[in-house]
Design a protein around this motif. Structure first.
Motif, short mmCIF file in Angstrom:
data_model
loop_
_atom_site.label_atom_id
_atom_site.label_comp_id
_atom_site.label_asym_id
_atom_site.label_seq_id
_atom_site.Cartn_x
_atom_site.Cartn_y
_atom_site.Cartn_z
N VAL A 60 0.69 -1.36 0.55
CA VAL A 60 0.44 -0.12 -0.28
C VAL A 60 1.09 1.67 -0.46
CG1 VAL A 60 -1.20 1.44 0.90
CG2 VAL A 60 -1.79 -1.08 1.48
N ALA A 61 1.81 1.24 0.45
CA ALA A 61 3.04 1.92 1.04
C ALA A 61 3.42 2.58 -0.13
CB ALA A 61 4.25 2.06 1.90
N ARG A 62 4.23 1.91 -0.35
CA ARG A 62 4.76 2.45 -2.43
C ARG A 62 4.20 2.97 -3.56
NH1 ARG A 62 4.27 -1.97 -6.08
NH2 ARG A 62 3.92 -4.36 -5.00
N TRP A 63 2.47 1.81 -3.26
CA TRP A 63 1.61 2.38 -4.56
C TRP A 63 1.10 3.31 -4.20
CZ3 TRP A 63 -3.40 2.84 -6.34
CH2 TRP A 63 -3.35 2.21 -7.92
N THR A 64 0.49 3.67 -2.97
CA THR A 64 0.19 4.83 -2.93
C THR A 64 0.78 6.35 -2.64
OG1 THR A 64 -1.64 3.92 -1.41
CG2 THR A 64 -1.18 6.52 -1.08
N SER A 65 2.49 5.81 -2.26
CA SER A 65 3.25 7.08 -2.85
C SER A 65 3.11 7.32 -4.05
CB SER A 65 4.34 6.54 -2.36
OG SER A 65 6.08 7.58 -3.05
N VAL A 66 3.20 6.55 -5.20
CA VAL A 66 2.93 7.04 -6.63
C VAL A 66 1.86 7.31 -6.90
CG1 VAL A 66 3.24 6.03 -8.81
CG2 VAL A 66 4.84 5.20 -7.77
N LEU A 67 1.09 6.96 -6.38
CA LEU A 67 -0.55 7.66 -6.75
C LEU A 67 -0.41 8.76 -6.28
CD1 LEU A 67 -3.23 6.60 -8.42
CD2 LEU A 67 -4.36 6.08 -6.18
N GLU A 68 0.02 9.70 -5.13
CA GLU A 68 0.16 10.67 -4.64
C GLU A 68 0.81 11.69 -5.85
OE1 GLU A 68 -1.49 12.23 -2.36
OE2 GLU A 68 -2.88 10.21 -0.84
#
Length: 203
Positions: free
Chosen positions: A127-135
């Protein structure tokens, strides 16, 4: 004010892919002829969106999908490792039967993000890596819509957890097919899913 701005992102799964081996691995695969047709269809579906950039995972099946769409829409492509599929961990080199990820994925969807794929990532890490890119994508594309090309497993897990108007198990009933997509928007730090596989959603 900046926090009143809306960032719109279309998140799509890559096209149908072929692989060098039937054994599980983190290799990228490549688009099948059908996958290329699906990518063209995705581009046609997005013709009405003001897509300003395509962002793909670093796996070749996603990059190839993104390049086909970007060429049709006449925008550039950037690659971000953080939106790749979750790793297969210790299951690498196995047939994947029975599904070695079923228990961990079920735990993630149920809210236990500390659960870890043996030899691989925890839900928190995914979740952290994927959400970081989306943000990052949302911050860079406040004046248009970005397309993110990712993968079915990680999309099915993270998007329902991220969007405040989705049930965590939303993807169980509406799995994302190749080149299927969801539209999400961020405003004031809150993510909302606007559509899932073309169906409009209540905020």
């Amino acid at each position: 004010m900046a926090d009143a701005q809306v960032s719109r992102v279309v998140v799509a799964r890559h096209g149908e892919a072929l692989y060098e081996s039937e054994l599980l691995s983190d290799a990228g695969g490549w688009l099948s002829p059908q996958g290329r047709v699906q990518a063209v269809g995705l581009a046609e579906q997005l013709a009405g969106e003001r897509i300003t950039r395509v962002c793909t995972s670093d796996m070749s099946r996603a990059v190839q999908t993104g390049e086909i769409v970007a060429a049709r829409l006449e925008v550039d492509v950037v690659v971000r490792k953080g939106i790749r599929e979750f790793g297969v961990g210790a299951a690498a080199g196995t047939t994947g039967v029975p599904d070695p990820f079923a228990g961990t994925f079920a735990a993630w969807v149920s809210g236990d993000l500390s659960a870890r794929i043996p030899g691989g990532e925890s839900g928190d890490e995914v979740v952290a890596r994927w959400t970081s890119v989306l943000e990052e994508v949302a911050d860079e594309h406040r004046d248009g819509t970005a397309l993110v090309v990712s993968h079915g497993g990680v999309m099915s897990m993270v998007l329902p957890l991220l969007a405040t108007n989705l049930d965590p198990g939303h993807a169980r009933d509406r799995p994302i097919p190749n080149c299927g997509s969801a539209v999400v928007e961020r405003q004031a730090g809150r993510w909302v899913a606007r559509s899932w596989l073309g169906d409009q959603l209540a905020p």
